[in-house]
Structures are given as C-alpha cells and as structure tokens.
Design a protein around this motif. Structure first.
Motif, PDB file in Angstrom:
ATOM      1  N   ASP A  29      -8.067  -5.083   2.337  1.00  0.00           N
ATOM      2  CA  ASP A  29      -7.376  -3.982   3.007  1.00  0.00           C
ATOM      3  C   ASP A  29      -8.316  -2.775   3.045  1.00  0.00           C
ATOM      4  N   LEU A  30      -8.676  -2.355   4.248  1.00  0.00           N
ATOM      5  CA  LEU A  30      -9.631  -1.267   4.407  1.00  0.00           C
ATOM      6  C   LEU A  30      -9.059   0.087   4.008  1.00  0.00           C
ATOM      7  N   GLN A  31      -7.760   0.150   3.726  1.00  0.00           N
ATOM      8  CA  GLN A  31      -7.159   1.412   3.298  1.00  0.00           C
ATOM      9  C   GLN A  31      -7.486   1.723   1.830  1.00  0.00           C
ATOM     10  N   TYR A  32      -7.873   0.697   1.062  1.00  0.00           N
ATOM     11  CA  TYR A  32      -8.260   0.899  -0.326  1.00  0.00           C
ATOM     12  C   TYR A  32      -9.756   1.226  -0.406  1.00  0.00           C
ATOM     13  N   PRO A  33     -10.146   2.052  -1.366  1.00  0.00           N
ATOM     14  CA  PRO A  33     -11.585   2.298  -1.538  1.00  0.00           C
ATOM     15  C   PRO A  33     -12.294   1.019  -1.978  1.00  0.00           C
ATOM     16  N   ALA A  34     -13.543   0.877  -1.581  1.00  0.00           N
ATOM     17  CA  ALA A  34     -14.309  -0.322  -1.915  1.00  0.00           C
ATOM     18  C   ALA A  34     -14.732  -0.269  -3.381  1.00  0.00           C
ATOM     19  N   PRO A  35     -14.430  -1.295  -4.177  1.00  0.00           N
ATOM     20  CA  PRO A  35     -14.825  -1.289  -5.596  1.00  0.00           C
ATOM     21  C   PRO A  35     -16.330  -1.193  -5.794  1.00  0.00           C
ATOM     22  N   GLU A  36     -17.115  -1.689  -4.809  1.00  0.00           N
ATOM     23  CA  GLU A  36     -18.567  -1.717  -4.965  1.00  0.00           C
ATOM     24  C   GLU A  36     -19.228  -0.383  -4.639  1.00  0.00           C
ATOM     25  N   GLY A  37     -18.435   0.630  -4.234  1.00  0.00           N
ATOM     26  CA  GLY A  37     -19.007   1.927  -3.872  1.00  0.00           C
ATOM     27  C   GLY A  37     -19.144   2.035  -2.370  1.00  0.00           C
ATOM     28  N   GLU A  38     -20.366   2.256  -1.857  1.00  0.00           N
ATOM     29  CA  GLU A  38     -20.602   2.229  -0.409  1.00  0.00           C
ATOM     30  C   GLU A  38     -20.213   0.859   0.113  1.00  0.00           C
ATOM     31  N   ARG A  39     -19.214   0.828   1.003  1.00  0.00           N
ATOM     32  CA  ARG A  39     -18.655  -0.452   1.432  1.00  0.00           C
ATOM     33  C   ARG A  39     -19.725  -1.313   2.093  1.00  0.00           C
ATOM     34  N   LEU A  92       1.831  -2.747   6.882  1.00  0.00           N
ATOM     35  CA  LEU A  92       3.229  -3.173   6.953  1.00  0.00           C
ATOM     36  C   LEU A  92       3.920  -3.142   5.589  1.00  0.00           C
ATOM     37  N   GLY A  93       3.164  -2.826   4.532  1.00  0.00           N
ATOM     38  CA  GLY A  93       3.760  -2.758   3.205  1.00  0.00           C
ATOM     39  C   GLY A  93       4.051  -4.116   2.606  1.00  0.00           C
ATOM     40  N   LEU A  94       3.263  -5.127   2.967  1.00  0.00           N
ATOM     41  CA  LEU A  94       3.509  -6.474   2.471  1.00  0.00           C
ATOM     42  C   LEU A  94       2.779  -6.709   1.157  1.00  0.00           C
ATOM     43  N   HIS A 132       0.834  -1.201   0.000  1.00  0.00           N
ATOM     44  CA  HIS A 132       0.000   0.000   0.000  1.00  0.00           C
ATOM     45  C   HIS A 132       0.867   1.248   0.000  1.00  0.00           C
ATOM     46  N   VAL A 133       0.402   2.270  -0.725  1.00  0.00           N
ATOM     47  CA  VAL A 133       1.165   3.508  -0.833  1.00  0.00           C
ATOM     48  C   VAL A 133       1.309   4.190   0.522  1.00  0.00           C
ATOM     49  N   HIS A 134       0.370   3.944   1.451  1.00  0.00           N
ATOM     50  CA  HIS A 134       0.412   4.573   2.763  1.00  0.00           C
ATOM     51  C   HIS A 134       0.926   3.615   3.833  1.00  0.00           C
ATOM     52  N   ARG A 135       1.816   2.715   3.438  1.00  0.00           N
ATOM     53  CA  ARG A 135       2.373   1.801   4.438  1.00  0.00           C
ATOM     54  C   ARG A 135       3.196   2.585   5.456  1.00  0.00           C
ATOM     55  N   LEU A 136       3.356   1.982   6.626  1.00  0.00           N
ATOM     56  CA  LEU A 136       4.024   2.661   7.737  1.00  0.00           C
ATOM     57  C   LEU A 136       5.494   2.941   7.404  1.00  0.00           C
ATOM     58  N   PRO A 137       5.932   4.171   7.625  1.00  0.00           N
ATOM     59  CA  PRO A 137       7.343   4.511   7.358  1.00  0.00           C
ATOM     60  C   PRO A 137       8.234   4.131   8.546  1.00  0.00           C
ATOM     61  N   VAL A 138       8.486   2.850   8.701  1.00  0.00           N
ATOM     62  CA  VAL A 138       9.284   2.383   9.838  1.00  0.00           C
ATOM     63  C   VAL A 138      10.512   1.641   9.329  1.00  0.00           C
ATOM     64  N   ALA A 139      11.597   1.754  10.112  1.00  0.00           N
ATOM     65  CA  ALA A 139      12.828   1.061   9.743  1.00  0.00           C
ATOM     66  C   ALA A 139      12.833  -0.367  10.281  1.00  0.00           C
ATOM     67  N   GLN A 140      12.213  -0.578  11.428  1.00  0.00           N
ATOM     68  CA  GLN A 140      12.178  -1.892  12.062  1.00  0.00           C
ATOM     69  C   GLN A 140      10.777  -2.474  11.934  1.00  0.00           C
ATOM     70  N   ALA A 141      10.703  -3.737  11.541  1.00  0.00           N
ATOM     71  CA  ALA A 141       9.398  -4.373  11.338  1.00  0.00           C
ATOM     72  C   ALA A 141       8.601  -4.352  12.636  1.00  0.00           C
ATOM     73  N   PRO A 142       7.388  -3.772  12.621  1.00  0.00           N
ATOM     74  CA  PRO A 142       6.581  -3.739  13.854  1.00  0.00           C
ATOM     75  C   PRO A 142       6.053  -5.132  14.215  1.00  0.00           C
ATOM     76  N   ASN A 143       5.885  -5.340  15.503  1.00  0.00           N
ATOM     77  CA  ASN A 143       5.195  -6.542  15.970  1.00  0.00           C
ATOM     78  C   ASN A 143       3.694  -6.383  15.734  1.00  0.00           C
ATOM     79  N   VAL A 144       2.987  -7.496  15.744  1.00  0.00           N
ATOM     80  CA  VAL A 144       1.526  -7.488  15.587  1.00  0.00           C
ATOM     81  C   VAL A 144       0.929  -8.358  16.685  1.00  0.00           C
ATOM     82  N   VAL A 145      -0.026  -7.806  17.428  1.00  0.00           N
ATOM     83  CA  VAL A 145      -0.708  -8.555  18.486  1.00  0.00           C
ATOM     84  C   VAL A 145      -2.212  -8.460  18.259  1.00  0.00           C
ATOM     85  N   PHE A 146      -2.841  -9.590  17.976  1.00  0.00           N
ATOM     86  CA  PHE A 146      -4.291  -9.677  17.903  1.00  0.00           C
ATOM     87  C   PHE A 146      -4.814 -10.085  19.274  1.00  0.00           C
TER      88      PHE A 146
END
Length: 680
Positions: A591-601, A579-581, A283-297
């Motif tokens: 990915d919720l950062q992209y607009p929904a192709p169907e219009g109103e999500r 994370l820019g993957l 994604h064009v708006h991926r996080l500008p980080v040097a170290q890979a962030p951890n992920v906790v669900f």
C-alpha cells in the motif's frame, strides 16, 4: 604445402569463408539499419570495434558449426564429396536448408530488435504456443510477402555461391597424389584452426579447461545496445535455450531473507520457513464513503510515460488521460516490473513480478492459480474484459484460476466484429463493457479489469471511431517525439480518445462518481533519445518499464502528485487500503499510502529477460543494476547527463542498500510465484 591442393579442404575453407562473409554482412546491416545509434553514440570507437570483433568471432563459430556436417561428409573413405554424387547431393540439400533456416532467424531477429530493442533469444519460443495469433499479428503489421521474397532470394543467391564453390573446388582435376605425412599435417593444422575458431579467443586460454567466448563477453561495456551489437542471433538462441530452468535459488533467498522481510513488513519473519505472509490492517486514511466504491482497472497497451503530454511529449498525444491524471493521483515514477503484456497482467493480478526465465509465468500451468488481493473485495462482482482472445499467453488460466467467481468476457462474447488480430476495437470494447457495468451498478459494487489492445501493431484505426481524426504529420516528426512512425502516434492518440469516450459513458451510465479508476500502461515501446526525458530512461533500459499511471476518482480523492518510486504490483494493495480493507498477502505489492520501511522507496525491475537476466532496484533518484547472480553491479544517477557512469563509489551506503534489495527482491519474486499458488 601440397595438402593445400586437397579438393575437400579447399571446399570446406570456401564454405566457412562464404558463411562468415554472409554473417559479417548481416552484422553490418544490423549496425546500419537496426542498432540503437543514439545509445552507441555515447561509446568510444574502441568499444564499438571491440564489440564488433566479438560479434565476428561468434559469426565465425556459427560458420564452422554449419560446415561441421560437411566436414564429416568430406572425410568418408569411399562415399565422400569427391567420389559420391549421392553424398554431394545430400550435402547440397543440407546446406540449402541450413541457409534457409539461419537467414530466417536473422529476419526474425531484425524485426524483434526493431520492435522491442532486444536481440532474438529462446524466449521467442513462447510465441509458438499462440502461433495463430502471432502469425496474424505479423501478417497485419509487416509486409510479409516482400520480406519473404527477399529472404528466399537471398537464400537462393547464397546457395548458388556455395554450389559454385563446390564445382570450382571439388570438380577440379587432381594434380598429384598427396603424400601421407603432409596430408596428416594439413588435417591437424586445419582442425586446430577450426577448434580455435570455435573457442573464439586466443587470450586467457587455460589448456586444461579452456573457456570459450560467451554471450556475456559482448556485454563488457555495460551498455545493452553495445552488447546487442556483439551477439549472433543463432548462437544466442542456443545459449539461452540450453540453460535448464530453475525455480529459484534457495541459498540466495535465505541470504537476503531479512532484507526482504523488513521491506515487506512480514508479520513473523522466519528464515527457516521463508514466510512472506503479512496482514494489512485498514488504513487510517481510508475513504469516508457510505457505499462501497466500484473499482475499474484499465490496462493501457504500450503506454509508456514518454508518450504522455504530462511527461513533456511535444506532440501532446494524450490530452484526455492527462486531464484525468490532473484530477487524481499521478505516479511520476511508476514502473512495471518487466516489459510485456502477459507479464503486466500477471503482476497486476498477483502482486508478484513475473521473474520467469524462459517464458511468461502465465504459460506455466503449475503456477497459474494465485492468491490475489482482488479477492479481498468481498461482495464485489468481478469482471475481466479483453477485446480478443484471453487464451493469448494462457492469460485466461491466470484470470480464471486467481480471481474468485470472475466473469471473463473475451472474443466470442462481443456483438461487434473483430477489427484485427487483437479482436474488437477498444472503443467497441468500452461500449460493450459499459453496458455490462451499468447493469451491474444497479445490483451492487463491481471490480472490472479492462485490457486494451489498439495501441499495438498493426495499429488499426477502425472506421467506427466516434469522431477520431487521424493526424497526417510526417513520420520524421513523429519519430522526433519518440514514436516509431505516424501510425504509432495515431494509435496512442486513438487510445487516449477512446478512454475519454469511456469516461463519458461512465458518467452517462451513473457509476462514474462512485468508481475508482486505475489506469496504467503495461510497458513502453522502444524510444530514441528524447530531449524531454532524462537520458537515463533510454540508456539504462528504463524506458520499457516507466509507464503512465494514475488513480482517478475526483469525487472520492484529492489530486496528488506521487514522486516516489512505485511499482505496478503496488496498485491493487493501495486501492484495497483506500477502501479500508483488511487482507492477508504473501506477495510483493505494498500500500503506497504507508511509508516505505526501507527509507527512500525502492522497487524491483527486470531490465533484460531470459536465461541471463539483468535486474535492478530503482528509486526516484537512482538505479542499481546487475546480472541476476549479483555480478557486474553498478549504480546510476537517473538525472545525470551521463547516466551510464557508475556512481557507486560516491554513494556506498545507498549502493549497498539497493544492491541487497535488487538481489533479494528478484529471488523472492521467483520464490513467490510458487509459494503463492492456490492450494499449495
């Protein structure tokens, strides 16, 4: 009318009458004690009476079915109920056992509806695979001894009535021989009445192909609470169990493939192969980080949106979680695809709604290994932690089969002792997993999935709770805010307290600043009409799927309020985009950062499970719902004061769009569960 003096016919009529009265009394008890009165209040008296009429006909059918073996025993030529003591004793034993089992089903049905807002169906058999845990949960949550004594006492009282009826009818002196012609006429008339009672209707009968009363007749109003009032739990279990499970409807899938392919932005749509595959670029708006962030669900047990202060709950039970949400991305309209813990675990890991008809998808050994976007986190240590047994609903098979090289921590790995049927307390789970994550952070990035369980019956509050003080407000006050009682209110507060403590641990351990925390409720519990929530969420069934959800990483992202509809299946693809993957997927998460192709999500939901599901597509403003076969489709305004009103005629284009999406996405979810299997 001399045939009326037949002792056997009198006993059969007496038995049917007694069972019918019993079931009618239990239906009245359900209406008084268990039915959703708030939802029923919006319906006319005529609708309620029509539903009760349907229910009574189901009750009569069950009474007749129970007495059918007795009718056979009564018709034997020499060893019938009048002449044979052995046949009489065997029939008495049968009636006692039948009464015992049927009343047990009613007891379970009352509890099932009280907790989940759904009548008992064949899906209850999924708990048999975890009989030990299910039994312990019931023991710790309900007064099992008193309920059992009441069940046995009612059984004994009713069986004594049946035995008395047998003595009064079968043992009475025979007045005079019944002539053959009246006897035959009597048998024919009683049989005809019995068949009519089994059919359950006198209207619209086609003599060549009579259609009996069906469970779906109870849902004529479109109001689930009204439909529940019209069901009989015993016959409904049979109706839902006898439908053979099918994987998916291939013809229906092909019919909606183009709609779904556009919705998912499939790379190379092909109706012949039904490909769902697509590659998601960084994604064009991926996080500008040097170290890979951890992920906790963090899966927050039973934390619906209505339990949160941010959504207006007047008791403010979640101050810690609400503070975290204000510093991150708060999803105002995020829905889990279908209610249930195992189904949420499935959807969050696979990116596919659990659209299984008979039991949760995790219990199907043929699809337990799925391709997961989690595996796009290359170089990450992967950890799954649950305080109790991961064998519940076979979730361990999904976790181990779908997440590469995952370290599964469950009951038996922890130092802390178990607090109840669900294992160690959430606080101890957070304490021990924090130590594991602190050590792992020194070695490299990690993905961790933490499954909480404290906000679940029996709502245990452990002695070791790090300063938590239980509230002593009256049950009535808690109920006015949507909680079942004060115990559930305190369980939500304790969950919130424990999450706050875990965030403090993460800060002290040094990995907080470089971690993306994804927190979401797995479903909601049943709520009543609440002034701070739109009435649609209760009346249309969305209270079960609408959950408190957020992405919290204040050192990495800016606060954001997301009003668009979102789904649980979207969370992992969104994190991967942050994370820019680059990753490939054939599942439903986006990915919720992209607009929904169907219009109103729009996102898919399953409003009622089982062999006869009700499905839907929900946006920020509307819900379109229908039976899974596309019938009885309607559209509802989520902000309306009368949300049960069908507004499809006022919004024909939106109704058509969402109808196609609801039907197509549901069938695609069923397909994906088999198409996404590892090694397919």
């Amino acid at each position: 009318m001399s045939w009326l003096h037949s002792r056997r016919i009198r006993f059969l009529c007496a038995g049917v009458t007694l069972f019918f009265i019993l079931f009618a009394a239990l239906r009245l008890g359900f209406l008084i004690a268990s039915a959703d009165h708030a939802a029923l209040a919006g319906e006319s008296t005529g609708v309620i009476l029509q539903t009760i009429s349907i229910g009574l006909r189901f009750d009569l059918r069950l009474a007749l079915l129970i007495m059918l073996p007795v009718a056979f025993a009564a018709s034997l030529p020499r060893v019938n109920l009048v002449r044979s003591r052995f046949t009489r004793a065997l029939t008495g034993l049968y009636l006692a056992l039948a009464t015992l089992l049927v009343l047990l089903v009613y007891v379970l049905d009352f509890g099932h509806y009280s907790y989940l807002g759904q009548r008992l169906s064949a899906t209850v058999f999924r708990f048999a695979g975890n009989a030990d845990i299910s039994t312990r949960m019931l023991w710790e949550s309900y007064p099992v001894v008193w309920i059992s004594l009441g069940w046995l006492a009612l059984t004994a009282a009713f069986v004594s009535l049946l035995f008395r009826a047998a003595r009064v009818t079968l043992d009475r002196p025979r007045r005079q021989p019944i002539r053959p012609l009246p006897a035959i006429a009597g048998i024919v008339l009683v049989s005809a009445l019995g068949l009519l009672g089994m059919l359950g209707r006198v209207d619209n009968i086609n003599p060549e192909n009579p259609v009996p009363l069906r469970w779906s007749d109870a849902f004529f109003s479109g109001n689930a609470a009204v439909g529940a009032l019209g069901l009989n739990p015993v016959t409904f279990i049979y109706d839902t169990h006898r439908i053979p499970p099918e994987k998916y409807d291939l013809a229906e899938l092909r019919r909606h493939y183009d709609t779904v392919a556009h919705y998912l932005s499939v790379d190379s749509p092909d109706p012949a192969t039904l490909s769902m595959q697509r590659t998601v670029k960084p994604h064009v708006h991926r996080l500008p980080v040097a170290q890979a962030p951890n992920v906790v669900f963090i899966m927050l047990e039973s934390l619906g949106a209505s339990r949160s202060g941010l959504f207006g709950n007047p008791l403010d039970p979640t101050p810690e979680l609400d503070a975290l949400a204000r510093e991150g991305w708060l999803f105002r309209n995020l829905h889990v695809p279908v209610t249930g813990t195992a189904k949420t675990v499935w959807a969050s890991i696979t990116g596919i709604p659990d659209a299984a008809r008979s039991e949760s998808a995790t219990r199907n050994p043929f699809i337990s290994s799925q391709h997961s976007v989690i595996n796009a986190l290359r170089g990450y240590e992967k950890i799954y932690a649950v305080g109790g047994s991961a064998g519940w609903a076979n979730m361990n098979a999904l976790v181990l089969g779908s997440i590469d090289k995952v370290r599964l921590y469950e009951e038996g790995h922890w130092r802390a002792p178990n607090d109840d049927v669900w294992g160690i307390s959430d606080l101890n789970l957070f304490r021990e997993i924090d130590a594991i994550l602190r050590e792992q952070a020194r070695k490299g990035p990690f993905f961790a999935y933490i499954q909480t369980a404290g906000n679940h019956r029996p709502f245990t509050i452990p002695e070791d709770n790090d300063g938590f003080i239980a509230s002593s407000i009256p049950d009535a006050e808690a109920q006015q805010a949507g909680f079942q009682n004060t115990a559930q209110f305190n369980a939500v507060r304790l969950l919130d307290h424990n999450v706050g403590r875990f965030i403090e641990m993460a800060r002290a351990s040094g990995y907080y600043d470089n971690t993306i925390f994804v927190l979401f409720g797995d479903h909601n519990g049943r709520i009543s009409t609440l002034p701070f929530m739109p009435p649609a969420f209760e009346l249309l069934g969305l209270e079960s799927t609408h959950v408190h959800a957020m992405i919290h990483a204040p050192k990495l992202i800016q606060p954001r309020l997301v009003d668009e509809a979102a789904s649980l299946v979207d969370l992992m693809p969104t994190v991967a985009g942050m994370l820019g993957l680059e990753f490939g997927t054939a599942t439903m998460g986006r990915d919720l950062q992209y607009p929904a192709p169907e219009g109103e999500r729009a996102v898919p939901v399953i409003l009622r499970e089982g062999a006869f599901p009700v499905i839907g597509a929900v946006t920020r403003k509307h819900l379109v719902r229908m039976n899974a076969d596309g019938s009885k489709a309607s559209m509802h305004d989520l902000a309306a004061e009368a949300p049960l009103k069908d507004v499809s005629a006022s919004h024909p284009e939106e109704f058509a769009r969402l109808s196609k999406l609801a039907r197509g996405l549901h069938e695609s979810a069923r397909f994906m569960m088999y198409d996404n299997v590892v090694g397919k």
